[in-house]
Design a protein around this motif. Structure first.
Motif: not given
Length: 589
Positions: A333-352
Motif C-alpha cells: 500500500x502507500x508507503x508500506x508493505x508486508x509479506x507473511x507466511x500462510x497461515x498468518x501468524x498474528x491475531x491482528x490484520x489490517x485492510x487498507x
C-alpha cells in the motif's frame, strides 16, 4: 415438551455412565461444574469429589465468582482437588486480592499451575507472602506489576518449575540462576544481555517466547561474552512477537540456536529493504534443523511498488517453495508493505485503502486467517473492487477511515462488508475513527447481523448524533455492556438532560471508559446505571494526569456506600473505580 418428556430426558441423563461424565467435565471450567452439579444428588457429589479441577476465574461474572467462593468456603476438600488456578484483575475488581484473602494457598496441596493476570502494586505484598507454599508448582504465569519481579522469583518454589511467564527478567543474576529447571519461558520484553543470561542459566530451555525485542543494548563486546557460553542446544522453538530489524543482533541470536526446529517472528524493517537471500544464508549456515518458519515482515518507507515486488518475489524461489514448502503472500500500500507466511501468524490484520494484494492460489484450501481475531478495515475499501479474502474468526472489528472525505457507507457497501467478515462471531465494535461514515441505519444493520456485540468504542460527538435514532437506541440498550467514549473534552455532556438520556439508553452497561473529572458525574452514573460495576476515567493529555489524584476516595465511598463497596486502582493516566453492589455481595454471602 410435556412433563413426561422432561422426566424421560432426566432419566436418560442419569443413565449415562460416570466415565462419560468425566470425559465431558474435561471440556468445562470447574466453576461451571461446581455451580451446575454440586449438591445435585449423592452420585454427582461423589463424582465431582473424584476428579481434578481446573479453575479459571478470568471471564466469569461477579455473582458466579462469589458463588464459587461460597462453595469453596463450605467444602474445604475442594481446594485439594484443584491442580490449575487462574485469577485475573482484568474484569473483576480485586479478584486476586479477594481470593488470596479468603483462601490460603497452603490449602491447594496439589496445585501445579497458577496464573495471576493484571497484578497491581496493591496485590504484590499479599502474593509474595503466599507463593512459598506452592512446592508442587510446575507452571507459573504472572502479568502486570513488574517492578518487583526479582522478589517474586526469589520466593517462588522453582525445583519443579518447568513453565514460566513473566513481564521481564530479574535483574539479579543469582535469581535468574534459580530458574535452571525451566523448559518453557515467555517474557514480555528482552534484550541481548538478558538473552545471554537465559542461555547461561537455563540450559534446558526448549521453548522461548519474547514479546518485544530490545536491540538498543546490543554492543560489539557481546560476541566476546557469547564465546564463553555454550549454544542453546535444547532450544527448539523460538517466537519473537516484535523485532525492529537489526541484522547483526538477529544473526547473533540465531547463530546460538543450532537445534531450532520452529521459528516464529514479526519483524519491522523501517526503511530497510526486505530481501530473502540474507535469511536463506542464516538458515543454511546456522539453522540446519529448521522445519517451520512463520513470519510477518513489514516495511515502511518510500520504495517504489515495483521494487518492493522484486524483493518479495525472492521468497518464491526454489529454497522457499520446493525445499521447505514455506508459502507466502504480500500486500503493498502507500508507503508500506508486508509479506507473511500462510497461515498468518498474528491475531491482528489490517485492510487498507488502495492496497495491492498478491494471493497465493496454491494455498486456496488453507484457512489463511484462522488465528486472526482482530480486524481493522478502512471504510473506503468497502467501495473498491471485490476483496479476495474472508475472515471467519473475527471477535474485534474496527472500522476506520484514512481521509476526511470518506463517503457515507451505503447499504450495498454494508452487504460487501458481510462478504469480507463473518459478523456472527464479533463481540467488540470500534467505530471511533469512522464516525462520519456510518449512518444510524447502517449501525443498526451491523448490530442485527453481529448479534454477539456487547462492546462499543465510539466518538463523543458522533454518539450524540446517533442517539437521535430511536431504533438504534433500542438496540444499544439491549446489547451494549461495555462502552468506550473517545473525547478530547473533559466533560461528556452539556447538561443534565443529556446525561439522563444517556443513562436511559445505556441502562445495561457494566463497564464505561470515558473522560471526566467531575465527582458529581461519577455519583450520577453509579446511581442511575444500575448495572455499572467499573468506571474507567482517563485523561486526554499529560497536563491533566495530576487530576487523577484530586479524587477524594473517602468522599466517593461515603456517597455510594448505600450501593455497595467501592475499590480504586490509580495510575498517572487513569483511575479505575469498581463498585461491588449490595445485591452482588448478598449472592456470595
Amino acid at each position: 415438551m410435556n412433563i413426561t418428556d422432561n422426566k424421560q430426558a432426566m432419566t436418560t441423563l442419569e443413565m449415562l455412565p460416570n466415565e462419560l461424565f468425566i470425559r465431558c467435565f474435561k471440556y468445562l471450567n470447574s466453576i461451571d461444574i461446581l455451580y451446575s452439579f454440586s449438591q445435585l444428588n449423592t452420585r454427582f457429589n461423589k463424582l465431582i469429589s473424584s476428579i481434578r479441577l481446573l479453575v479459571n476465574c478470568e471471564n466469569i461474572e461477579q455473582p458466579l465468582y462469589d458463588q464459587f467462593c461460597k462453595i469453596m468456603s463450605l467444602n474445604k476438600e475442594i481446594s485439594k482437588q484443584i491442580y490449575s488456578l487462574h485469577l485475573s484483575n482484568e474484569n473483576i475488581c480485586w479478584q486476586i486480592q479477594s481470593f488470596l484473602l479468603r483462601f490460603s494457598l497452603d490449602q491447594f496441596i496439589h496445585l501445579q499451575s497458577l496464573t495471576l493476570k493484571e497484578v497491581t502494586e496493591n496485590n504484590f505484598e499479599l502474593i509474595k507472602s503466599k507463593l512459598s507454599y506452592l512446592d508442587r508448582l510446575s507452571s507459573f504465569h504472572y502479568t502486570g506489576f513488574n517492578k518487583e519481579i526479582d522478589a517474586i522469583i526469589s520466593i517462588l518454589p522453582t525445583m519443579k518449575l518447568k513453565i514460566l511467564t513473566i513481564p521481564t527478567l530479574p535483574d539479579n543474576t543469582n535469581v535468574i540462576n534459580e530458574l535452571s529447571s525451566l523448559e518453557n519461558l515467555t517474557v514480555s520484553s528482552c534484550n541481548q544481555n538478558q538473552l545471554t543470561s537465559i542461555r547461561k542459566s537455563m540450559s534446558q530451555l526448549k521453548y522461548l517466547k519474547i514479546g518485544t525485542w530490545d536491540h538498543h543494548n546490543f554492543t560489539g563486546d557481546i560476541f566476546a561474552k557469547l564465546s564463553y557460553i555454550n549454544d542453546a542446544i535444547h532450544l527448539t522453538h523460538l517466537t519473537i512477537d516484535y523485532f525492529s530489524y537489526d541484522h547483526d543482533s538477529l544473526k547473533t541470536i540465531l547463530k546460538q540456536t543450532p537445534s531450532l526446529t520452529n521459528l516464529k517472528i514479526n519483524i519491522f524493517y523501517d526503511d530497510n529493504a526486505i530481501h530473502a537471500s540474507p535469511w536463506e544464508n542464516i538458515i543454511r549456515l546456522y539453522l540446519p534443523y529448521l522445519i517451520s518458519f512463520q513470519f510477518v515482515f513489514s516495511y515502511i518507507g518510500d520504495a517504489e511498488c515495483s521494487h518492493i515486488k522484486m524483493w518479495f518475489e525472492e521468497f518464491y524461489e526454489k529454497f522457499w517453495i520446493k525445499e521447505h514448502h514455506w508459502y507466502t503472500e504480500y500486500v503493498i500500500s502507500n508507503r508500506s508493505a508486508r509479506i507473511y507466511t500462510i497461515p498468518h501468524i498474528s491475531n491482528t490484520y489490517r485492510i487498507e485503502r488502495g492496497a495491492y494484494t498478491y494471493c497465493n492460489s496454491s494455498m486456496n484450501d488453507v484457512d489463511r486467517f484462522e488465528k486472526v481475531t482482530d480486524l481493522v478495515i478502512d471504510v473506503d475499501v468497502l467501495g473498491e473492487r471485490i476483496y479476495p479474502y474472508y475472515f471467519s474468526h473475527i471477535k474485534s472489528l474496527c472500522l476506520t477511515r484514512s481521509q476526511e472525505t470518506s463517503p457515507i457507507i451505503k447499504r450495498t457497501q454494508f452487504e460487501f462488508l458481510k462478504t469480507i467478515v463473518n459478523l456472527a462471531n464479533v463481540t467488540s465494535l470500534n467505530i471511533k475513527s469512522a464516525n462520519r461514515s456510518i449512518k444510524p441505519s447502517i449501525l443498526v444493520n451491523i448490530l442485527k447481523e453481529a448479534q454477539h456485540i456487547s462492546s462499543l468504542a465510539i466518538d463523543r460527538i458522533y454518539l450524540k448524533y446517533l442517539l437521535r435514532d430511536g431504533q438504534l437506541c433500542e438496540y444499544l440498550t439491549k446489547t451494549i455492556r461495555k462502552l468506550e467514549i473517545f473525547s478530547m473534552r473533559k466533560t461528556l455532556f452539556n447538561n443534565l438532560n443529556e446525561l439522563k438520556e444517556f443513562c436511559q439508553i445505556f441502562s445495561s452497561t457494566k463497564q464505561l471508559i470515558c473522560i471526566n473529572d467531575n465527582q458529581e458525574f461519577i455519583f450520577y452514573l453509579f446511581k442511575h446505571l444500575s448495572q455499572l460495576s467499573m468506571l474507567n476515567l482517563q485523561y486526554p493529555n499529560q497536563s491533566d494526569c495530576g487530576n487523577v489524584y484530586h479524587f477524594n476516595p473517602s468522599w466517593l465511598e461515603d456517597g455510594l456506600k448505600e450501593l455497595g463497596e467501592i475499590k480504586f486502582i490509580k495510575s498517572s493516566k487513569e483511575i479505575k473505580i469498581y463498585l461491588l453492589r449490595e445485591y452482588q455481595t448478598s449472592i456470595g454471602s
